[in-house]
Design an enzyme around this catalytic site. Sequence first.
Site, PDB file in Angstrom:
ATOM      1  N   SER A  12     -19.558  -5.439  -9.879  1.00 63.39           N
ATOM      2  CA  SER A  12     -18.563  -4.456  -9.111  1.00 63.39           C
ATOM      3  C   SER A  12     -17.079  -4.848  -9.596  1.00 63.39           C
ATOM      4  O   SER A  12     -17.090  -6.033 -10.259  1.00 63.39           O
ATOM      5  CB  SER A  12     -18.916  -4.823  -7.670  1.00 63.39           C
ATOM      6  OG  SER A  12     -18.682  -6.029  -7.339  1.00 63.39           O
ATOM      7  N   LYS A  16     -14.255   1.278 -10.679  1.00 64.59           N
ATOM      8  CA  LYS A  16     -14.941   2.891 -10.417  1.00 64.59           C
ATOM      9  C   LYS A  16     -13.716   3.560  -9.781  1.00 64.59           C
ATOM     10  O   LYS A  16     -13.439   4.892  -9.823  1.00 64.59           O
ATOM     11  CB  LYS A  16     -15.952   2.680  -9.402  1.00 64.59           C
ATOM     12  CG  LYS A  16     -17.128   2.293 -10.320  1.00 64.59           C
ATOM     13  CD  LYS A  16     -18.764   2.565  -9.435  1.00 64.59           C
ATOM     14  CE  LYS A  16     -18.312   1.884  -8.154  1.00 64.59           C
ATOM     15  NZ  LYS A  16     -18.408   0.354  -8.105  1.00 64.59           N
ATOM     16  N   ASP A  70      -9.542   2.753  -2.528  1.00 69.97           N
ATOM     17  CA  ASP A  70      -9.818   3.785  -3.399  1.00 69.97           C
ATOM     18  C   ASP A  70      -9.036   5.210  -2.954  1.00 69.97           C
ATOM     19  O   ASP A  70      -8.620   5.899  -3.810  1.00 69.97           O
ATOM     20  CB  ASP A  70     -11.232   3.787  -3.799  1.00 69.97           C
ATOM     21  CG  ASP A  70     -11.665   2.809  -4.693  1.00 69.97           C
ATOM     22  OD1 ASP A  70     -10.907   2.315  -5.405  1.00 69.97           O
ATOM     23  OD2 ASP A  70     -12.803   2.312  -4.493  1.00 69.97           O
ATOM     24  N   LYS A 189     -26.505  -4.986 -23.921  1.00 68.40           N
ATOM     25  CA  LYS A 189     -27.720  -5.287 -23.093  1.00 68.40           C
ATOM     26  C   LYS A 189     -27.478  -4.902 -21.582  1.00 68.40           C
ATOM     27  O   LYS A 189     -28.274  -4.317 -21.106  1.00 68.40           O
ATOM     28  CB  LYS A 189     -28.363  -6.471 -23.413  1.00 68.40           C
ATOM     29  CG  LYS A 189     -29.682  -6.658 -23.057  1.00 68.40           C
ATOM     30  CD  LYS A 189     -30.581  -5.542 -23.616  1.00 68.40           C
ATOM     31  CE  LYS A 189     -31.030  -6.117 -25.037  1.00 68.40           C
ATOM     32  NZ  LYS A 189     -31.951  -5.105 -25.790  1.00 68.40           N
ATOM     33  N   GLN A 192     -27.525  -1.403 -21.004  1.00 71.92           N
ATOM     34  CA  GLN A 192     -28.727  -0.755 -21.145  1.00 71.92           C
ATOM     35  C   GLN A 192     -29.522  -0.861 -19.889  1.00 71.92           C
ATOM     36  O   GLN A 192     -30.325  -0.078 -19.293  1.00 71.92           O
ATOM     37  CB  GLN A 192     -29.560  -1.282 -22.477  1.00 71.92           C
ATOM     38  CG  GLN A 192     -28.659  -0.841 -23.676  1.00 71.92           C
ATOM     39  CD  GLN A 192     -29.754  -1.728 -24.906  1.00 71.92           C
ATOM     40  OE1 GLN A 192     -30.736  -1.648 -24.961  1.00 71.92           O
ATOM     41  NE2 GLN A 192     -28.817  -2.045 -25.800  1.00 71.92           N
ATOM     42  N   CYS A 382       6.350  -2.462   8.987  1.00 70.84           N
ATOM     43  CA  CYS A 382       5.617  -2.888  10.072  1.00 70.84           C
ATOM     44  C   CYS A 382       5.683  -4.050  10.789  1.00 70.84           C
ATOM     45  O   CYS A 382       6.638  -4.464  11.385  1.00 70.84           O
ATOM     46  CB  CYS A 382       4.042  -2.538   9.563  1.00 70.84           C
ATOM     47  SG  CYS A 382       2.733  -2.499  10.986  1.00 70.84           S
ATOM     48  N   PHE A 385       9.111  -5.069   9.813  1.00 72.31           N
ATOM     49  CA  PHE A 385      10.167  -4.764  10.669  1.00 72.31           C
ATOM     50  C   PHE A 385      10.104  -5.423  11.991  1.00 72.31           C
ATOM     51  O   PHE A 385      11.276  -5.693  12.500  1.00 72.31           O
ATOM     52  CB  PHE A 385       9.663  -3.038  10.827  1.00 72.31           C
ATOM     53  CG  PHE A 385      10.439  -2.358  12.021  1.00 72.31           C
ATOM     54  CD1 PHE A 385      11.684  -1.779  11.989  1.00 72.31           C
ATOM     55  CD2 PHE A 385       9.741  -2.311  13.145  1.00 72.31           C
ATOM     56  CE1 PHE A 385      12.202  -0.972  13.135  1.00 72.31           C
ATOM     57  CE2 PHE A 385      10.112  -1.532  14.416  1.00 72.31           C
ATOM     58  CZ  PHE A 385      11.574  -1.016  13.870  1.00 72.31           C
ATOM     59  N   ARG A 464      -0.089  -2.165  16.809  1.00 75.33           N
ATOM     60  CA  ARG A 464      -0.373  -2.102  18.213  1.00 75.33           C
ATOM     61  C   ARG A 464       1.013  -2.550  19.075  1.00 75.33           C
ATOM     62  O   ARG A 464       1.087  -2.562  20.078  1.00 75.33           O
ATOM     63  CB  ARG A 464      -1.619  -3.226  18.533  1.00 75.33           C
ATOM     64  CG  ARG A 464      -2.795  -2.976  18.181  1.00 75.33           C
ATOM     65  CD  ARG A 464      -4.011  -3.939  18.692  1.00 75.33           C
ATOM     66  NE  ARG A 464      -5.076  -3.691  17.857  1.00 75.33           N
ATOM     67  CZ  ARG A 464      -5.780  -2.925  18.303  1.00 75.33           C
ATOM     68  NH1 ARG A 464      -5.987  -1.982  19.245  1.00 75.33           N
ATOM     69  NH2 ARG A 464      -6.964  -2.787  17.743  1.00 75.33           N
ATOM     70  N   HIS A 508       4.490   2.854   7.764  1.00 75.24           N
ATOM     71  CA  HIS A 508       4.036   2.485   6.242  1.00 75.24           C
ATOM     72  C   HIS A 508       4.450   3.393   5.162  1.00 75.24           C
ATOM     73  O   HIS A 508       3.681   4.369   4.768  1.00 75.24           O
ATOM     74  CB  HIS A 508       2.444   2.268   6.221  1.00 75.24           C
ATOM     75  CG  HIS A 508       2.212   0.946   6.830  1.00 75.24           C
ATOM     76  ND1 HIS A 508       1.974  -0.401   6.428  1.00 75.24           N
ATOM     77  CD2 HIS A 508       1.864   0.708   8.280  1.00 75.24           C
ATOM     78  CE1 HIS A 508       1.496  -1.184   7.266  1.00 75.24           C
ATOM     79  NE2 HIS A 508       1.398  -0.533   8.381  1.00 75.24           N
ATOM     80  N   GLU A 510       4.658   3.448   2.131  1.00 74.61           N
ATOM     81  CA  GLU A 510       3.912   3.115   0.842  1.00 74.61           C
ATOM     82  C   GLU A 510       2.798   3.985   0.749  1.00 74.61           C
ATOM     83  O   GLU A 510       2.314   4.261  -0.381  1.00 74.61           O
ATOM     84  CB  GLU A 510       3.629   1.541   0.727  1.00 74.61           C
ATOM     85  CG  GLU A 510       2.305   1.198   1.521  1.00 74.61           C
ATOM     86  CD  GLU A 510       2.918   0.511   2.789  1.00 74.61           C
ATOM     87  OE1 GLU A 510       2.122  -0.153   3.527  1.00 74.61           O
ATOM     88  OE2 GLU A 510       3.930   0.855   3.333  1.00 74.61           O
TER      89      GLU A 510
END
Length: 535
Positions: A12, A16, A70, A189, A192, A382, A385, A464, A508, A510
């Site tokens: 992993s 992806k 993602d 390999k 495969q 956030c 700030f 919050r 936020h 971004e």
Amino acid sequence: MKFVVITGGVVSGIGKGITTASIGRILRARELEVTAVKIDPYINVDAGTMNPFQHGEVFVTEDGVETDLDLGHYERFMDVTLSGAHNITTGKIYQRVIEKERRGDYLGETVQVIPHITDEIKSWIREVGKASGADVVLVEIGGTVGDIEGMPFYEAVRQLQLEEGRENVMFVHLTYVPYLEHVHELKTKPTQHSVKELRSLGIQPDAIVCRCERPLDDGVKRKIALHTNVPREAVIDAHDVDLVYKVPLLLERQGFGDYICERLGLDADEPDYSDWLDFVTRIEEADDEIRIAVVGKYVDLPDAYISIREALVHAGAHVGVGVDVAWVDSEALEAGDSEAWEEVKDADGVLVPGGFGKRGVEGKIEAVRYARENDVPFLGICLGFQLVVVEYARSVLGLEDAHSTEFNPDTDHPVVDLLPEQRGVKRKGGTMRLGAEPVVLEEGSLLRRLYDDREIVLERHRHRYEVNPSYVRELEDHGLRFSGHSPDGRMEALELPDHPYFVGTQFHPEFKSRPGDPSPPFVGLIKAAAGQGPD
């Protein structure tokens, strides 16, 4: 409606998400409508309560759902706005199925993984595609083939191809091709065996995208094609590049876009990458480079701040400068570490991002104070700030005990306090003030100018706590200007008028930054850090 399913093998964390986003960019360049779904096989309902060191950034969608990072890649590469429905988890699927069972929707049936769980997965994917009006739905399955928690999802997409027809569903398998230095050879390999595992689940990939440290030669590609039963032109080299925004161009040069369109029978325009190429060129050809110190507690895993990093890149390209990020551990600043402080002092600008928990907070406050007192361009987001308010109350108002009740419930001066609607809330998941909310910008303020004189902007939130309204007048009387607020009067943004650039936002920014549309507060920071003036 067509579907492209992206799976992963060998290990992993090989990209992806970037591969899926790049396929989206390739199809968008052909004027196709594209959307994307990320499947996370974990049992959590969403990513909101997960440790950033395990999961990376929590990306907040416009509709206020805490999702996988993602989705940020998808939005940035494809220039689309996604909802929380575009992130499927095992927790969400089981929650839906159990709710249906409790209502009696299954009419006394024995509820099982097949067909009930797999049917719910397929239904969810189709619902998202239909709601978006997409020509192509990209479906990324997290983890690697063979993971036990992913099995229902692989079975569901196998059935999806059976039901929709092979001409409408394509499988792309991302794999890792390691290079062994001591024998100077790329090894196929693992690929495969990964494809063998995938085929044992009834899925034959249509294309193999190979992550590798160096380009694949033709012989390696032919060997992979032979052993995985795909055409030679469907073995795609995705070697390491110095900029993720080059990945769509790398895939396109190998004919991957045309192959996808041919495989799915898509009638598409010729690709137009003019804007994308211009963006990449501006990054590569920047004459000057500036350094921004990002002061946080998760800096050992930069993916925890991935939208921050990309927003800095977008703003740098817009301004015409390269941006080098120095990741500074706020705990090290707190401990007085000389190397950490040297990173801050050598920077052209300082950014304190969001975060939770007391650890490292005093280090962030010290970084705020340093930037304020030394006229260093600064952006606080956030928690950043909120800590501006804490530092200002302590240093300028003389309220030495000032703090947020998140970290000191017994403070005599709670300049940052729990949102009123959060009192009594016990559940942690999905209960913060989340998603896009309107922010009213004061006329004549720096932020209003940065936002092209728009009075109201829509920005995403995840918090919050808020600036305690009881202290706002005293703070403003001592020179701090709250230049943005919600329609019901909550403090949303601040600035110091006599500082080169000192801005804080409760929201936020971004999360909405794109290559072709950089976030205004980030543009202001980069301009000021480059000596161009913030606006």
